[in-house]
Design an enzyme around this catalytic site. Structure first.
Site, PDB file in Angstrom:
ATOM      1  N   GLU A 108      -6.365  -5.776   3.809  1.00  0.00           N
ATOM      2  CA  GLU A 108      -6.512  -6.945   2.912  1.00  0.00           C
ATOM      3  C   GLU A 108      -7.626  -6.711   1.900  1.00  0.00           C
TER       4      GLU A 108
ATOM      5  N   ARG B 221     -23.000 -10.536  -1.127  1.00  0.00           N
ATOM      6  CA  ARG B 221     -23.263 -10.740   0.310  1.00  0.00           C
ATOM      7  C   ARG B 221     -24.160 -11.953   0.514  1.00  0.00           C
TER       8      ARG B 221
ATOM      9  N   THR C 190       0.832  -1.211   0.000  1.00  0.00           N
ATOM     10  CA  THR C 190       0.000   0.000   0.000  1.00  0.00           C
ATOM     11  C   THR C 190       0.861   1.253   0.000  1.00  0.00           C
TER      12      THR C 190
ATOM     13  N   GLU D  30     -10.348  -3.349   0.770  1.00  0.00           N
ATOM     14  CA  GLU D  30     -11.531  -2.724   1.346  1.00  0.00           C
ATOM     15  C   GLU D  30     -12.756  -3.563   0.985  1.00  0.00           C
TER      16      GLU D  30
ATOM     17  N   LYS E 171      -1.968 -13.248 -11.387  1.00  0.00           N
ATOM     18  CA  LYS E 171      -2.289 -12.907  -9.993  1.00  0.00           C
ATOM     19  C   LYS E 171      -1.536 -13.750  -8.962  1.00  0.00           C
TER      20      LYS E 171
ATOM     21  N   ALA F 252     -25.697  -9.152  -4.135  1.00  0.00           N
ATOM     22  CA  ALA F 252     -25.651 -10.565  -4.577  1.00  0.00           C
ATOM     23  C   ALA F 252     -24.456 -11.263  -3.944  1.00  0.00           C
TER      24      ALA F 252
ATOM     25  N   GLN G 111     -31.474 -10.925  24.695  1.00  0.00           N
ATOM     26  CA  GLN G 111     -31.232 -12.191  23.998  1.00  0.00           C
ATOM     27  C   GLN G 111     -31.188 -11.972  22.480  1.00  0.00           C
TER      28      GLN G 111
HETATM   29  C1  LIG Z   1      -2.801  -9.856  11.576  1.00  0.00           C
HETATM   30  C2  LIG Z   1      -3.278  -9.490  10.186  1.00  0.00           C
HETATM   31  C3  LIG Z   1      -2.448  -8.390   9.585  1.00  0.00           C
HETATM   32  C4  LIG Z   1      -2.898  -8.050   8.172  1.00  0.00           C
HETATM   33  C5  LIG Z   1      -2.520  -6.629   7.835  1.00  0.00           C
HETATM   34  C6  LIG Z   1      -3.086  -6.224   6.531  1.00  0.00           C
HETATM   35  C7  LIG Z   1      -2.075  -6.313   5.397  1.00  0.00           C
HETATM   36  C8  LIG Z   1      -2.559  -5.638   4.151  1.00  0.00           C
HETATM   37  O1  LIG Z   1      -3.524  -4.936   4.119  1.00  0.00           O
HETATM   38  S1  LIG Z   1      -1.601  -6.005   2.779  1.00  0.00           S
HETATM   39  C9  LIG Z   1      -2.319  -5.047   1.510  1.00  0.00           C
HETATM   40  C10 LIG Z   1      -3.692  -5.560   1.124  1.00  0.00           C
HETATM   41  N1  LIG Z   1      -4.122  -4.920  -0.069  1.00  0.00           N
HETATM   42  C11 LIG Z   1      -5.115  -5.392  -0.812  1.00  0.00           C
HETATM   43  O2  LIG Z   1      -5.763  -6.362  -0.480  1.00  0.00           O
HETATM   44  C12 LIG Z   1      -5.336  -4.671  -2.103  1.00  0.00           C
HETATM   45  C13 LIG Z   1      -6.733  -4.952  -2.628  1.00  0.00           C
HETATM   46  N2  LIG Z   1      -6.733  -4.820  -4.087  1.00  0.00           N
HETATM   47  C14 LIG Z   1      -6.513  -5.921  -4.861  1.00  0.00           C
HETATM   48  O3  LIG Z   1      -6.280  -7.020  -4.433  1.00  0.00           O
HETATM   49  C15 LIG Z   1      -6.586  -5.701  -6.358  1.00  0.00           C
HETATM   50  O4  LIG Z   1      -6.376  -4.343  -6.652  1.00  0.00           O
HETATM   51  C16 LIG Z   1      -7.992  -6.102  -6.909  1.00  0.00           C
HETATM   52  C17 LIG Z   1      -8.148  -7.621  -6.749  1.00  0.00           C
HETATM   53  C18 LIG Z   1      -9.102  -5.378  -6.159  1.00  0.00           C
HETATM   54  C19 LIG Z   1      -8.064  -5.741  -8.346  1.00  0.00           C
HETATM   55  O5  LIG Z   1      -6.878  -6.204  -8.938  1.00  0.00           O
HETATM   56  P1  LIG Z   1      -6.674  -6.000 -10.507  1.00  0.00           P
HETATM   57  O6  LIG Z   1      -5.299  -6.400 -10.814  1.00  0.00           O
HETATM   58  O7  LIG Z   1      -7.155  -4.653 -10.908  1.00  0.00           O
HETATM   59  O8  LIG Z   1      -7.604  -7.144 -11.096  1.00  0.00           O
HETATM   60  P2  LIG Z   1      -9.045  -6.993 -11.735  1.00  0.00           P
HETATM   61  O9  LIG Z   1      -8.912  -6.235 -13.006  1.00  0.00           O
HETATM   62  O10 LIG Z   1     -10.037  -6.516 -10.738  1.00  0.00           O
HETATM   63  O11 LIG Z   1      -9.342  -8.530 -12.036  1.00  0.00           O
HETATM   64  C20 LIG Z   1      -8.637  -9.162 -13.120  1.00  0.00           C
HETATM   65  C21 LIG Z   1      -8.743 -10.650 -12.879  1.00  0.00           C
HETATM   66  O12 LIG Z   1      -7.846 -11.027 -11.826  1.00  0.00           O
HETATM   67  C22 LIG Z   1      -8.535 -11.793 -10.868  1.00  0.00           C
HETATM   68  N3  LIG Z   1      -7.890 -11.603  -9.577  1.00  0.00           N
HETATM   69  C23 LIG Z   1      -7.707 -10.438  -8.928  1.00  0.00           C
HETATM   70  N4  LIG Z   1      -7.054 -10.644  -7.771  1.00  0.00           N
HETATM   71  C24 LIG Z   1      -6.837 -11.988  -7.686  1.00  0.00           C
HETATM   72  C25 LIG Z   1      -6.222 -12.837  -6.715  1.00  0.00           C
HETATM   73  N5  LIG Z   1      -5.696 -12.349  -5.592  1.00  0.00           N
HETATM   74  N6  LIG Z   1      -6.183 -14.158  -6.956  1.00  0.00           N
HETATM   75  C26 LIG Z   1      -6.724 -14.649  -8.089  1.00  0.00           C
HETATM   76  N7  LIG Z   1      -7.330 -13.911  -9.056  1.00  0.00           N
HETATM   77  C27 LIG Z   1      -7.384 -12.599  -8.843  1.00  0.00           C
HETATM   78  C28 LIG Z   1      -9.941 -11.263 -10.903  1.00  0.00           C
HETATM   79  O13 LIG Z   1     -10.845 -12.206 -10.339  1.00  0.00           O
HETATM   80  C29 LIG Z   1     -10.135 -11.088 -12.396  1.00  0.00           C
HETATM   81  O14 LIG Z   1     -10.391 -12.342 -12.941  1.00  0.00           O
HETATM   82  P3  LIG Z   1     -11.367 -12.439 -14.232  1.00  0.00           P
HETATM   83  O15 LIG Z   1     -10.752 -11.560 -15.266  1.00  0.00           O
HETATM   84  O16 LIG Z   1     -11.381 -13.888 -14.541  1.00  0.00           O
HETATM   85  O17 LIG Z   1     -12.705 -11.908 -13.772  1.00  0.00           O
HETATM   86  C1  LIG Z   2      -4.642  -1.723  10.436  1.00  0.00           C
HETATM   87  C2  LIG Z   2      -4.143  -1.732   9.021  1.00  0.00           C
HETATM   88  C3  LIG Z   2      -3.024  -2.484   8.693  1.00  0.00           C
HETATM   89  C4  LIG Z   2      -2.530  -2.477   7.384  1.00  0.00           C
HETATM   90  N1  LIG Z   2      -1.391  -3.205   7.093  1.00  0.00           N
HETATM   91  C5  LIG Z   2      -0.902  -3.173   5.830  1.00  0.00           C
HETATM   92  C6  LIG Z   2       0.291  -3.883   5.514  1.00  0.00           C
HETATM   93  O1  LIG Z   2       0.886  -4.518   6.371  1.00  0.00           O
HETATM   94  N2  LIG Z   2       0.775  -3.824   4.244  1.00  0.00           N
HETATM   95  C7  LIG Z   2       0.133  -3.104   3.255  1.00  0.00           C
HETATM   96  O2  LIG Z   2       0.620  -3.072   2.125  1.00  0.00           O
HETATM   97  N3  LIG Z   2      -1.023  -2.422   3.524  1.00  0.00           N
HETATM   98  C8  LIG Z   2      -1.542  -2.443   4.782  1.00  0.00           C
HETATM   99  N4  LIG Z   2      -2.697  -1.767   5.077  1.00  0.00           N
HETATM  100  C9  LIG Z   2      -3.322  -0.959   4.028  1.00  0.00           C
HETATM  101  C10 LIG Z   2      -4.603  -1.591   3.535  1.00  0.00           C
HETATM  102  O3  LIG Z   2      -4.315  -2.762   2.827  1.00  0.00           O
HETATM  103  C11 LIG Z   2      -5.349  -0.562   2.673  1.00  0.00           C
HETATM  104  O4  LIG Z   2      -5.759   0.479   3.505  1.00  0.00           O
HETATM  105  C12 LIG Z   2      -6.561  -1.205   1.990  1.00  0.00           C
HETATM  106  O5  LIG Z   2      -6.108  -2.051   0.968  1.00  0.00           O
HETATM  107  C13 LIG Z   2      -7.541  -0.163   1.425  1.00  0.00           C
HETATM  108  O6  LIG Z   2      -6.880   0.664   0.488  1.00  0.00           O
HETATM  109  P1  LIG Z   2      -6.967   2.275   0.684  1.00  0.00           P
HETATM  110  O7  LIG Z   2      -6.574   2.576   2.071  1.00  0.00           O
HETATM  111  O8  LIG Z   2      -6.210   2.886  -0.429  1.00  0.00           O
HETATM  112  O9  LIG Z   2      -8.494   2.618   0.555  1.00  0.00           O
HETATM  113  P2  LIG Z   2      -9.205   3.225  -0.760  1.00  0.00           P
HETATM  114  O10 LIG Z   2      -9.086   2.266  -1.880  1.00  0.00           O
HETATM  115  O11 LIG Z   2      -8.747   4.606  -0.946  1.00  0.00           O
HETATM  116  O12 LIG Z   2     -10.726   3.176  -0.258  1.00  0.00           O
HETATM  117  C14 LIG Z   2     -11.410   4.350   0.123  1.00  0.00           C
HETATM  118  C15 LIG Z   2     -12.854   4.184  -0.271  1.00  0.00           C
HETATM  119  O13 LIG Z   2     -12.933   4.120  -1.703  1.00  0.00           O
HETATM  120  C16 LIG Z   2     -13.693   2.974  -2.091  1.00  0.00           C
HETATM  121  N5  LIG Z   2     -13.181   2.410  -3.338  1.00  0.00           N
HETATM  122  C17 LIG Z   2     -11.903   2.318  -3.738  1.00  0.00           C
HETATM  123  N6  LIG Z   2     -11.809   1.691  -4.911  1.00  0.00           N
HETATM  124  C18 LIG Z   2     -13.085   1.375  -5.272  1.00  0.00           C
HETATM  125  C19 LIG Z   2     -13.662   0.693  -6.388  1.00  0.00           C
HETATM  126  N7  LIG Z   2     -12.926   0.231  -7.388  1.00  0.00           N
HETATM  127  N8  LIG Z   2     -14.998   0.522  -6.400  1.00  0.00           N
HETATM  128  C20 LIG Z   2     -15.762   0.973  -5.378  1.00  0.00           C
HETATM  129  N9  LIG Z   2     -15.279   1.637  -4.307  1.00  0.00           N
HETATM  130  C21 LIG Z   2     -13.963   1.825  -4.258  1.00  0.00           C
HETATM  131  C22 LIG Z   2     -13.458   1.983  -0.961  1.00  0.00           C
HETATM  132  O14 LIG Z   2     -14.501   1.018  -0.954  1.00  0.00           O
HETATM  133  C23 LIG Z   2     -13.489   2.889   0.254  1.00  0.00           C
HETATM  134  O15 LIG Z   2     -14.840   3.113   0.625  1.00  0.00           O
HETATM  135  C24 LIG Z   2      -3.200  -1.732   6.386  1.00  0.00           C
HETATM  136  C25 LIG Z   2      -4.344  -0.981   6.717  1.00  0.00           C
HETATM  137  C26 LIG Z   2      -4.818  -0.981   8.013  1.00  0.00           C
HETATM  138  C27 LIG Z   2      -6.042  -0.174   8.356  1.00  0.00           C
END
Ligand SMILES: CCCCCCCC(=O)SCCNC(=O)CCNC(=O)[C@H](O)C(C)(C)COP(=O)(O)OP(=O)(O)OC[C@H]1O[C@@H](n2cnc3c(N)ncnc32)[C@H](O)[C@@H]1OP(=O)(O)O
Ligand SMILES: Cc1cc2nc3c(=O)[nH]c(=O)nc-3n(C[C@H](O)[C@H](O)[C@H](O)COP(=O)(O)OP(=O)(O)OC[C@H]3O[C@@H](n4cnc5c(N)ncnc54)[C@H](O)[C@@H]3O)c2cc1C
Length: 654
Positions: A434, A534, A152, A436, A285, A532, A341
């Site tokens: 992980e 959900r 991020t 939004e 991916k 859908a 409850q």
């Molecule tokens: C203790 C716990 C601590 C945890 C701390 C938290 C750590 C973090 O937050 S780490 C950072 C997390 N960040 C994220 O999760 C980012 C979320 N965003 C994403 O994953 C991507 O931008 C996403 C999936 C929304 C869109 O990705 P993008 O490359 O634009 O793909 P998109 O164009 O939407 O989809 C293309 C194809 O890839 C597929 N695809 C996308 N992601 C995946 C995946 N992960 N696996 C398999 N297929 C995937 C889609 O299903 C789609 O398939 P199809 O074409 O068949 O429909």
């Molecule tokens: C406690 C915590 C720990 C974290 N740890 C890590 C870590 O270890 N490593 C790491 O890399 N990241 C980490 N993150 C970051 C986290 O993964 C991101 O905050 C998360 O992926 C959401 O991205 P964003 O913050 O850019 O939100 P944004 O994408 O800016 O979302 C803001 C709003 O825009 C909406 N939005 C955005 N895109 C779309 C779309 N395409 N369609 C509809 N609505 C949309 C969202 O739904 C949301 O309502 C952490 C975050 C938190 C809060």
């Protein structure tokens, strides 16, 4: 039930709770075995016992009394202490054992090696080739280095295609140059990156010969392994206090043309040869594997957070007497109120349902991981869809349940003595990290739209979407064994989910036919599509719960789980209808249902949720230990408020 069968009964407990425990119709240990699996349930008891015997693993003082610096220090102290004992306490290769140990010792507020285990190691396992594993993975497992997962950025977290950090290949020197070209490209949020980690897997846009090849993963050393000082060309720090999770130092990272060897790009899937030749990964991916790993494990983690809150509020509701149902009798336990409850029991059912769904998602992840090791990528899409929906639905509903549990405790629920504020803050963070939630539901929405298209072409989709092809027939989401008691519920659930999915698909088609671009048409339908997604996910959870209950052998445990299943299905389906009747059946087992989670006082850190029920005396003890009470008169009061009042009195006498 005779006392010896209910393991939760203990001498000296608050008689209000003892009275509840005597009502149990099942053995809490047997239900714990079903909730965790018998191996993990036994191991959790052994781990809890081992921790009791090591005082330096206990909280120095209640966490809510600590400043942020003290929390970070406390977590580091415990991690260090754990490193001396950990191999005697848990099987390091068992993720759920280490997770339980973490929750019992460190708690839920984070620690300097949270991301090390949650993402750094899984990312190396999923994306490093054998040579790279030998170089980094082994050292990471031995805790010689601490890492995080830096994806991020300040400007982008969801839309990974727009990440700005660059990794430009320099053929001359066979190196990558990593750079943060703009303010918005600074890595922002990665857990433990601010002060704790000395390595990070940095996700950056690969550039070879001016060609942009998308996000790839790079191993970057952040700090000197001995001095822990920041490496050259790197600016790094903590992003500041958060809503909760403040033992974790989420950080920022600015890279200024940092050079790293070619072999620091993780090359299990995508590869860059010395001459700059790029070899594409078998599936675009695969680079996202660490996120799918975390999502598949989050379901059980958030089920546990919901269980913490419900353990606290259900026990408290059975010691708290307030008001009358029959004015001629004593004040009643607030658990007797039907509204109380309604507030708690459906969420107790959900905690069980989510935990069972979480076990299934981890099982599915392990199957996918094994098939990936064998070079088979076809399960990736199914798992991504499943974990995207489950992560979004469970984190959101668990957060709602935690808040309901807090409100059920009245004023004391608002005190940090209940610890509810922290449980809620950590719980709802999962709605954001992980991926939004609203965005992840759209990922599942894509998958459902494709399934509808194949049904319309006359094909028969399988697996979790099979029900889309079976309007009115006796097929189910996951071949639920039709059992008269619940078949109609499942059928109704399938009907609602199927109807919503087709409605969203038809609306999308209508917009596309009207000449809108695919993207515009999609955006106009996302509310319907997320609905859908959900419903599809909640159908999966309900069916999985149903399947799980039918497998239970102990009849007493199966009966109470069937009571919860019936409540869950009704609550999910009709929302308020006849489930109140069910609440009566749940009532005698309420405390024993939460006791079965075997969450120790040390683990939930709540005065209200004490196992022994001695809340009030301990609440007063807790309050007296507040730092603010160490001086009769606060220094700040002497410094500011006292002079103010003295001046005001002088003024008024003039
Ligand atoms: C203790 C716990 C601590 C945890 C701390 C938290 C750590 C973090 O937050 S780490 C950072 C997390 N960040 C994220 O999760 C980012 C979320 N965003 C994403 O994953 C991507 O931008 C996403 C999936 C929304 C869109 O990705 P993008 O490359 O634009 O793909 P998109 O164009 O939407 O989809 C293309 C194809 O890839 C597929 N695809 C996308 N992601 C995946 C995946 N992960 N696996 C398999 N297929 C995937 C889609 O299903 C789609 O398939 P199809 O074409 O068949 O429909
Ligand atoms: C406690 C915590 C720990 C974290 N740890 C890590 C870590 O270890 N490593 C790491 O890399 N990241 C980490 N993150 C970051 C986290 O993964 C991101 O905050 C998360 O992926 C959401 O991205 P964003 O913050 O850019 O939100 P944004 O994408 O800016 O979302 C803001 C709003 O825009 C909406 N939005 C955005 N895109 C779309 C779309 N395409 N369609 C509809 N609505 C949309 C969202 O739904 C949301 O309502 C952490 C975050 C938190 C809060």
């Amino acid at each position: 039930m005779s006392a010896h069968l209910n393991a939760a009964l203990r001498e000296g407990d608050n008689p209000e709770l003892t009275e509840e425990r005597r009502k149990a119709t099942f053995d809490t240990r047997k239900l714990a075995d079903e909730f965790f699996g018998s191996h993990l349930a036994r191991r959790r008891r052994e781990i809890a016992k081992a921790i009791d015997a090591i005082p330096e693993l206990h909280d120095t003082k209640p966490l809510p009394f600590m400043t942020r610096e003290e929390k970070v220090e406390e977590a580091a102290r415990k991690v260090f202490t754990l490193s001396k004992h950990i191999t005697d306490i848990v099987d390091l290769s068992n993720n759920r054992e280490t997770q339980s140990l973490n929750e019992m010792v460190i708690g839920i507020e984070g620690m300097p090696i949270s991301l090390h285990f949650a993402m750094f190691i899984p990312a190396l396992q999923g994306q490093a080739d054998d040579e790279q594993k030998r170089e980094w993975l082994d050292r990471a497992i031995r805790m010689e280095i601490i890492g995080t997962y830096a994806q991020t950025e300040l400007g982008h977290g969801t839309n990974l295609r727009m990440l700005e950090t660059t990794a430009t290949y320099d053929k001359q020197n066979k190196e990558f140059i990593l750079n943060s070209p703009t303010l918005t490209s600074l890595k922002w949020w990665p857990g433990n990156m601010g002060k704790s980690c000395n390595y990070a897997i940095v996700v950056a846009n690969l550039i070879i010969d001016d060609k942009l090849l998308g996000p790839h993963s790079f191993m970057v050393q952040l700090r000197d392994e001995n001095s822990h000082e920041t490496m050259p060309n790197i600016q790094i720090g903590d992003i500041g206090p958060k809503m909760a999770y403040n033992s974790s130092d989420n950080g920022f990272l600015k890279l200024s043309n940092l050079r790293i060897p070619r072999r620091n790009m993780l090359m299990k899937h995508a590869k860059v040869q010395e001459d700059g030749t790029y070899k594409k990964p078998p599936h675009e991916k695969l680079a996202y594997s660490a996120m799918v790993h975390v999502r598949s494990h989050m379901i059980t983690q958030h089920a546990m957070l919901l269980a913490y809150a419900l353990s606290i509020s259900t026990r408290y509701s059975c010691i708290r007497r307030q008001g009358y149902i029959d004015p001629k009798k004593d004040e009643v336990k607030v658990i007797e109120y039907q509204t109380q409850q309604h507030r708690l029991f459906p969420h107790i059912a959900r905690a069980y349902a989510f935990a069972f769904a979480g076990t299934e998602s981890i099982r599915k992840f392990e199957i996918m991981k094994r098939s990936l090791e064998a070079g088979n990528i076809e399960l990736i899409a199914d798992l991504h869809a499943l974990t995207s929906g489950l992560k979004a639905v469970v984190t959101y509903l668990a957060g709602q349940g935690i808040e309901q549990a807090r409100q059920a405790c009245g004023g004391h629920g608002y005190s940090m003595a209940s610890y509810m504020g922290e449980i809620y803050g950590v719980g709802i963070a999962g709605c954001t990290y992980e991926g939004e939630n609203l965005v992840m539901m759209q990922q599942l929405g894509r998958y459902l739209i494709k399934a509808v298209k194949s049904v319309k072409e006359g094909k028969k989709p399988t697996g979790y979407v099979a029900y889309l092809a079976h309007a009115g027939q006796r097929h189910s989401l996951i071949d639920c064994r039709p059992n008269e008691g619940y078949a109609e519920h499942i059928r109704a659930f399938e009907h609602i989910a199927r109807r919503q999915t087709f409605r969203a698909a038809e609306r999308l088609q209508k917009y596309e036919n009207s000449g809108l671009s695919t993207e515009q048409a999609w955006n106009n339908c996302t509310v319907e599509l997320n609905r859908a997604s959900r419903l599809h996910t909640r159908l999966f959870i309900a069916c999985n719960f149903y399947e799980r209950v039918l497998d239970v052998e102990d009849m007493a445990v199966r009966e109470v789980l069937e009571d919860l299943l019936h409540l869950h299905l009704n609550y999910e389906l009709i929302d308020i209808a006849s489930y109140a009747l069910e609440a009566k059946k749940i009532r005698p087992n309420a405390v024993s249902l939460v006791d079965s989670w075997e969450i120790t006082d040390r683990e939930h850190r709540s005065v209200l949720g004490r196992r022994d029920g001695h809340v009030y005396e301990n609440l007063f003890k807790w309050a007296k230990s507040s730092d603010l009470n160490q001086n009769d008169v606060l220094p700040s009061h002497k410094k500011h408020l006292l002079p103010m009042m003295l001046n005001a009195r002088k003024q008024s006498k003039l």
